[in-house]
Design an enzyme around this catalytic site. Structure first.
Site, mmCIF file in Angstrom:
data_model
loop_
_atom_site.group_PDB
_atom_site.id
_atom_site.type_symbol
_atom_site.label_atom_id
_atom_site.label_comp_id
_atom_site.label_asym_id
_atom_site.label_seq_id
_atom_site.Cartn_x
_atom_site.Cartn_y
_atom_site.Cartn_z
ATOM 1 N N HIS A 183 -41.636 -1.023 -0.519
ATOM 2 C CA HIS A 183 -40.936 -0.164 0.433
ATOM 3 C C HIS A 183 -39.975 -0.970 1.297
ATOM 4 O O HIS A 183 -38.792 -0.664 1.403
ATOM 5 C CB HIS A 183 -41.926 0.598 1.319
ATOM 6 N N GLU A 213 -36.031 -0.753 1.507
ATOM 7 C CA GLU A 213 -35.517 -0.770 2.875
ATOM 8 C C GLU A 213 -35.673 -2.113 3.571
ATOM 9 O O GLU A 213 -35.658 -2.184 4.793
ATOM 10 C CB GLU A 213 -36.206 0.324 3.699
#
Length: 299
Positions: A183, A213
């Site tokens: 993530h 991200e």
């Protein structure tokens, strides 16, 4: 037997003092001081609205109930967006705060909360701060402990690497690369992703870690793939469930998905839509963290 007035007043004063001193303990005894110990477990995940991820959460719950027979298990999702989506579908999952409040109302005195996150980032610490707030409050819980996320120690990193490698499709050849999509975060805990790259590289130099991200990025992964001279890539989520990021950002048909980007770069891509929570060896790590948290509840 007779007493002088001074002696009588002294005895009465002493009796009155004893009575006054005993009132607080009498009041506490009538307000749950002898409340029986009731232990419970709360599993805290970020959450997912995709039905395909149900199998991952079910595997975790099954493992937890096997490790803690007879101990009540509750769930919570930290993502308010996911909870709202599920609510519209008639599938209600509580927030960590609501789940703890309900457990408090049910009379739980000792609760071990297990984070089902991958790294000790913002989500993890937010949940930890929330649930610890229930410890010691009036009519609240006597003890609340929080289990560590998947990646926390050197041992966790090594066990996770072994678990992920054990679950790479068996038809993958040594010349094929494996790209893991994490993530990522702007929190300092993002360091666990480049650290993961280091640990994986010690075992298999053709496994690369990227994030959606954070860092490393897909561009970083592309450079490593080019240097590896591989032409085939297995894409796997480095997340507990194969949810929206895995199915869209990683394996989706959109032009900017990792699969599309790498296909345009000349690689043959094989998506593997299984989250790490579907790997028994990974679930064992979370369960071991929960065992530590549960032991720390005491009596």
């Amino acid at each position: 037997m007779s007493y002088r007035f001074g002696e009588k007043s002294g005895i009465l004063s002493a009796l009155l003092l004893i009575l006054l001193l005993s009132l607080p303990s009498m009041a506490l005894a009538g307000h749950g001081d002898s409340k029986p110990v009731k232990k419970g477990i709360m599993l805290a995940a970020f959450g997912s609205s995709m039905p395909e991820t149900k199998v991952a959460f079910e595997s975790i719950e099954k493992a937890v109930k096997k490790a803690f027979p007879g101990v009540p298990v509750r769930w919570s999702y930290s993502s308010s967006i996911i909870r709202r989506i599920l609510d519209k579908e008639g599938r209600v999952v509580d927030s960590p705060a609501t789940a703890m409040a309900k457990m408090m109302d049910e009379g739980f005195t000792h609760v071990a909360v297990q984070s089902l996150h991958t790294i000790p980032g913002e989500e993890y610490f937010g949940i930890a701060d929330t649930v610890k707030g229930f410890e010691g409050m009036p009519k609240g819980m006597k003890k609340v402990t929080v289990g560590k996320p998947l990646l926390y120690s050197d041992g966790d990193m090594r066990r996770t690497v072994a678990a992920v490698i054990a679950n790479i499709p068996k038809d993958r050849k040594s010349s094929d690369a494996v790209v893991l999509m994490g993530h990522g975060t702007h929190h300092g805990a993002n360091i666990y992703y480049p650290a993961s790259q280091y640990y994986f590289a010690q075992v298999d130099p053709k496994i690369f870690v990227g994030t959606v991200e954070g860092s490393p990025t897909l561009d970083d992964v592309k450079k490593q793939l080019k240097a590896s001279r591989t032409r085939k890539v297995y894409l796997m989520p480095y997340m507990s469930v194969a949810g929206d990021h895995a199915r869209n950002d990683m394996a989706g048909a959109e032009p900017d998905s990792w699969k599309s980007e790498l296909t345009k770069a000349g690689y043959t891509c094989v998506p593997v839509l299984k989250g790490t929570a579907e790997f028994p060896e990974v679930v064992d790590i979370w369960v071991d963290h929960l065992k530590v948290a549960f032991d720390h509840l005491g009596e």
